[in-house]
Design a protein around this motif. Structure first.
Motif, short mmCIF file in Angstrom:
data_model
loop_
_atom_site.label_atom_id
_atom_site.label_comp_id
_atom_site.label_asym_id
_atom_site.label_seq_id
_atom_site.Cartn_x
_atom_site.Cartn_y
_atom_site.Cartn_z
N GLU A 67 64.46 111.07 20.54
CA GLU A 67 64.83 109.68 20.26
C GLU A 67 63.67 108.99 19.56
N TYR A 68 64.02 108.11 18.66
CA TYR A 68 62.97 107.35 17.97
C TYR A 68 63.54 106.02 17.50
N PHE A 69 62.62 105.10 17.20
CA PHE A 69 62.98 103.92 16.43
C PHE A 69 61.88 103.73 15.41
N GLN A 70 62.24 103.11 14.30
CA GLN A 70 61.25 102.91 13.25
C GLN A 70 61.26 101.46 12.79
N TYR A 71 60.07 101.00 12.45
CA TYR A 71 59.82 99.63 12.04
C TYR A 71 59.40 99.62 10.59
N HIS A 72 60.16 98.89 9.76
CA HIS A 72 59.86 98.75 8.33
C HIS A 72 58.93 97.55 8.16
N LEU A 73 57.71 97.81 7.71
CA LEU A 73 56.72 96.74 7.59
C LEU A 73 57.06 95.75 6.48
N LEU A 74 57.83 96.16 5.51
CA LEU A 74 58.17 95.29 4.38
C LEU A 74 59.16 94.20 4.78
N ASN A 75 60.16 94.53 5.59
CA ASN A 75 61.21 93.56 5.89
C ASN A 75 61.42 93.32 7.38
N GLY A 76 60.66 93.99 8.25
CA GLY A 76 60.78 93.77 9.68
C GLY A 76 61.95 94.45 10.36
N ARG A 77 62.70 95.23 9.61
CA ARG A 77 63.89 95.88 10.18
C ARG A 77 63.48 96.98 11.16
N VAL A 78 64.19 97.05 12.27
CA VAL A 78 63.96 98.10 13.27
C VAL A 78 65.23 98.92 13.37
N GLU A 79 65.10 100.21 13.13
CA GLU A 79 66.25 101.12 13.18
C GLU A 79 66.03 102.11 14.31
N THR A 80 67.12 102.46 15.01
CA THR A 80 67.02 103.47 16.07
C THR A 80 67.66 104.77 15.60
N SER A 81 67.31 105.84 16.28
CA SER A 81 67.88 107.15 15.93
C SER A 81 69.36 107.21 16.32
N LEU A 82 69.80 106.25 17.14
CA LEU A 82 71.20 106.22 17.57
C LEU A 82 72.08 105.53 16.54
N GLY A 83 71.49 104.89 15.56
CA GLY A 83 72.27 104.26 14.50
C GLY A 83 72.15 102.79 14.44
#
Length: 192
Positions: free
Chosen positions: A176-192
């Motif tokens: 499992e993971y989540f990722q943070y986009h430094l450009l726009n602040g979006r946080v995405e999870t591996s679950l979708g």
């Protein structure tokens, strides 16, 4: 009591003890089975909740950045209600040019940029349910539209400048993971 009755009583006692032990073993086995069966689901739901916490803190920091006139860093003041007294905490948060939490690349010595961001946002060790959380910085080239709308050119930046296409990925050993986009602040999870 006759000898016959004593023997029957002992046999009955032994049988009752064996039945109780058998029931306890069956209950323990079923508990262990269901525990391991649902452990992955509990971990996944908990890590998803952690990613939502991360995202909520990013959003509140970004909103404060906008309200304070887009400074390079913020000082967050939080009150922790105790049983008898209130404790106030102050935390300095570094931001990028877009108002999202950031840390200087290589600015923490042995600590990675993504680890520093985790500490600023969550203020807790990189451990989740006794399992270590690993961080990885992914860099994507920022793209600028070319004159021809069908072509896209990568944006070239200086060697030490901030890379706007950076992503911090926080993951567990289970995948499992989540990722943070430094450009726009979006946080995405591996679950979708």
């Amino acid at each position: 009591m006759s000898r016959q009755q004593q023997v029957e009583k002992r046999e009955k006692s032994v049988v009752e003890t064996l039945i109780v032990i058998l029931l306890v073993v069956v209950l323990m086995a079923s508990f262990i089975y269901y525990y391991f069966k649902h452990q992955a689901g509990v971990s996944s739901v908990g890590f998803n909740a952690l990613s939502h916490s991360f995202s909520a803190k990013l959003t509140s920091v970004h909103a404060q950045w906008l309200m304070e006139g887009k400074p390079a860093s913020l000082v967050l003041r939080t009150s922790l209600a105790g049983s008898e007294t209130q404790m106030r905490q102050q935390q300095r948060i570094s931001l990028n040019a877009y108002g999202w939490v950031d840390a200087p690349p290589g600015g923490g010595g042995n600590v990675s940029r993504c680890d520093l961001i985790w500490q600023q946002v969550l203020a807790m060790p990189m451990v989740f349910l006794k399992s270590p959380v690993s961080s990885l910085e992914l860099r994507r080239p920022a793209l600028l539209p070319a004159k021809d709308k069908e072509q896209v050119k990568p944006l070239l930046m200086g060697k030490y400048s901030q890379h706007p296409g950076s992503i911090c990925r926080y993951s567990l050993l289970s995948g499992e993971y989540f990722q943070y986009h430094l450009l726009n602040g979006r946080v995405e999870t591996s679950l979708g």
